[in-house]
Design a protein around this motif. Structure first.
Motif, short mmCIF file in Angstrom:
data_model
loop_
_atom_site.label_atom_id
_atom_site.label_comp_id
_atom_site.label_asym_id
_atom_site.label_seq_id
_atom_site.Cartn_x
_atom_site.Cartn_y
_atom_site.Cartn_z
N SER A 11 0.98 -1.29 0.08
CA SER A 11 0.04 -0.03 -0.02
C SER A 11 0.90 1.19 -0.10
N CYS A 12 1.92 1.31 0.90
CA CYS A 12 2.93 2.46 0.74
C CYS A 12 3.57 2.63 -0.47
N VAL A 13 4.05 1.62 -1.00
CA VAL A 13 4.66 1.61 -2.48
C VAL A 13 3.67 2.31 -3.47
N GLU A 14 2.38 1.51 -3.62
CA GLU A 14 1.40 2.07 -4.33
C GLU A 14 1.08 3.30 -4.39
N GLU A 15 1.01 4.03 -3.15
CA GLU A 15 0.57 5.54 -2.82
C GLU A 15 1.82 6.38 -3.41
N VAL A 16 3.11 5.87 -3.32
CA VAL A 16 4.32 6.70 -3.61
C VAL A 16 4.50 6.82 -5.36
N PHE A 17 3.92 5.83 -5.92
CA PHE A 17 4.00 5.86 -7.34
C PHE A 17 2.57 6.29 -7.90
N SER A 18 1.81 6.56 -6.92
CA SER A 18 0.20 7.11 -7.50
C SER A 18 0.50 8.45 -8.30
N GLU A 19 -0.41 8.77 -8.94
CA GLU A 19 -0.56 10.14 -9.59
C GLU A 19 -0.24 11.30 -8.83
N HIS A 20 -0.79 11.18 -7.56
CA HIS A 20 -0.43 12.22 -6.66
C HIS A 20 0.46 11.95 -5.44
N GLY A 21 1.40 11.15 -5.58
CA GLY A 21 2.04 10.38 -4.69
C GLY A 21 3.34 11.40 -4.52
N LEU A 22 4.33 10.83 -3.65
CA LEU A 22 5.29 11.78 -3.46
C LEU A 22 6.42 11.69 -4.57
N LEU A 23 6.50 10.86 -5.48
CA LEU A 23 7.48 11.09 -6.68
C LEU A 23 6.75 12.08 -7.68
N SER A 24 5.41 12.26 -7.70
CA SER A 24 4.90 13.28 -8.56
C SER A 24 4.93 14.63 -7.94
N GLN A 25 5.17 14.72 -6.46
CA GLN A 25 5.05 15.98 -5.57
C GLN A 25 6.55 16.43 -5.80
N HIS A 26 7.41 15.60 -5.84
CA HIS A 26 8.85 16.03 -5.82
C HIS A 26 9.63 16.31 -7.20
N ASP A 27 9.09 15.70 -8.28
CA ASP A 27 9.56 15.60 -9.57
C ASP A 27 8.32 16.00 -10.66
N PRO A 28 8.57 16.86 -11.03
CA PRO A 28 7.52 17.53 -12.15
C PRO A 28 7.27 16.88 -13.14
N HIS A 29 8.52 15.92 -13.51
CA HIS A 29 8.44 15.27 -14.90
C HIS A 29 8.12 13.81 -14.54
N PHE A 30 7.64 13.55 -13.17
CA PHE A 30 7.50 11.84 -12.99
C PHE A 30 5.84 12.00 -13.61
N ARG A 31 5.84 10.66 -14.17
CA ARG A 31 4.30 10.36 -14.68
C ARG A 31 4.37 8.79 -14.31
N PRO A 32 3.08 8.31 -13.55
CA PRO A 32 3.08 7.05 -13.19
C PRO A 32 3.10 6.27 -14.47
N ARG A 33 3.88 4.97 -14.19
CA ARG A 33 4.20 4.02 -15.40
C ARG A 33 3.37 2.78 -14.78
N ALA A 34 2.59 2.03 -15.52
CA ALA A 34 1.92 0.80 -15.20
C ALA A 34 3.23 -0.23 -14.94
N GLY A 35 4.16 -0.47 -15.77
CA GLY A 35 5.29 -1.40 -15.70
C GLY A 35 6.08 -1.12 -14.58
N GLN A 36 6.25 0.03 -14.27
CA GLN A 36 7.04 0.29 -13.31
C GLN A 36 6.26 0.11 -11.88
N THR A 37 5.15 0.72 -11.54
CA THR A 37 4.33 0.33 -10.46
C THR A 37 4.30 -1.19 -10.26
N LYS A 38 3.86 -1.92 -11.54
CA LYS A 38 3.76 -3.47 -11.31
C LYS A 38 5.07 -3.95 -10.68
N MET A 39 6.26 -3.83 -11.22
CA MET A 39 7.52 -4.27 -10.75
C MET A 39 7.50 -3.79 -9.14
N ALA A 40 7.38 -2.50 -8.86
CA ALA A 40 7.37 -1.97 -7.59
C ALA A 40 6.79 -2.91 -6.57
#
Length: 208
Positions: A11-40
Motif C-alpha cells: 500500500s505504501c509503495v502504491e501510494e508513492v507511485f500514484s498520480e499524486h504520490g511523493l514522486l509526483s510531488q517532488h518531480d514535475p517530470h514524473f508520470r505513473p507508469r504501469a510497468g514500473q508500478t507493477k514491478m515495485a
C-alpha cells in the motif's frame, strides 16, 4: 529506519507511485507508469513474504526506482549489488540520495567496492621507494596519487580524475589478498578498505 507499520508495504509503495504520490510531488517530470508500478509492487510482495523475485524489464520502465522505493520503505537492512562500478556510483551518488530525500527517511548509506578500488597507503609508500626514477610517467602518476592521498577521505580511486583503471600504477597503489598485511600493516588504522567495511556494517543500505 523508522517506518510506519500500520499499513502494508504494498500500500505504501502504491501510494508513492500514484498520480499524486511523493514522486509526483517532488518531480514535475514524473508520470505513473504501469510497468514500473507493477514491478515495485512485486518487489514489495517479495520483501514482505521473504520470497525470491526475478524481473526482466526493458529500457524506460524505471527499474531503479521500482526496486529502490520498496527496499527503502521496508525498514530492512538492504544490500544493493550492481554489475558495474558506474551503476554503483550512480545509485550511491544520485538515485539513493534523491529518493531518501523524497521519502523523508533517515537512512544511513554506505558504498563498498572491491579492495582494488581503494588506495593502499602502505603500498603507495613502498612504491615511492621502489619505482625506478627513469620511469617518468609512472613517477608522475605516483606523485599525483600521493598529493590526492593527503586530502581524500575514503581513498576511492574513482575520485582521482585522470587515473584510468588500466593504469600501470594501479598494482603499485592497491592491495590484494596475497600482499595485504592485514592487522600487521603499519597503516592498518588508516586503511581505506577497513574504513569502508566498518561504514558498511553500520549502514541501513549498502551499495556493493
Amino acid at each position: 529506519m523508522e517506518i510506519d507499520r500500520s499499513t502494508s508495504l504494498e500500500s505504501c509503495v502504491e501510494e508513492v507511485f500514484s498520480e499524486h504520490g511523493l514522486l509526483s510531488q517532488h518531480d514535475p517530470h514524473f508520470r505513473p507508469r504501469a510497468g514500473q508500478t507493477k514491478m515495485a509492487l512485486a518487489v514489495a510482495r517479495c520483501i514482505e513474504d521473504g520470497s525470491t523475485l526475478v524481473v526482466e524489464a526493458g529500457t524506460g520502465v524505471g527499474k531503479t526506482y521500482a526496486y529502490l522505493v520498496p527496499a527503502l520503505q521496508s525498514g530492512e537492512r538492504v544490500v544493493l549489488s550492481t554489475a558495474t562500478k558506474a551503476l554503483q556510483d550512480q545509485l550511491f551518488g544520485r538515485d539513493l540520495p534523491r529518493l531518501v530525500q523524497t521519502l523523508g527517511l533517515p537512512v544511513r548509506m554506505a558504498l563498498l567496492k572491491g579492495r582494488s578500488s581503494y588506495l593502499c597507503l602502505h603500498r603507495l609508500e613502498i612504491a615511492r621507494q621502489d619505482v625506478d626514477s627513469s620511469e617518468r610517467g609512472l613517477h608522475a602518476t605516483l606523485a599525483k596519487v600521493e598529493q590526492w592521498s593527503k586530502v581524500t577521505r575514503n581513498g576511492d580511486l574513482a575520485e582521482l580524475i585522470g587515473l584510468d583503471e588500466r593504469s600501470p600504477a594501479i598494482p603499485f597503489i592497491t592491495s590484494n589478498r596475497e600482499n595485504c598485511l592485514a592487522t600487521q600493516c603499519p597503516q592498518f588504522r588508516s586503511c581505506h578498505v577497513n574504513l569502508a567495511r566498518r561504514e558498511a556494517m553500520a549502514a541501513d543500505v549498502v551499495v556493493i
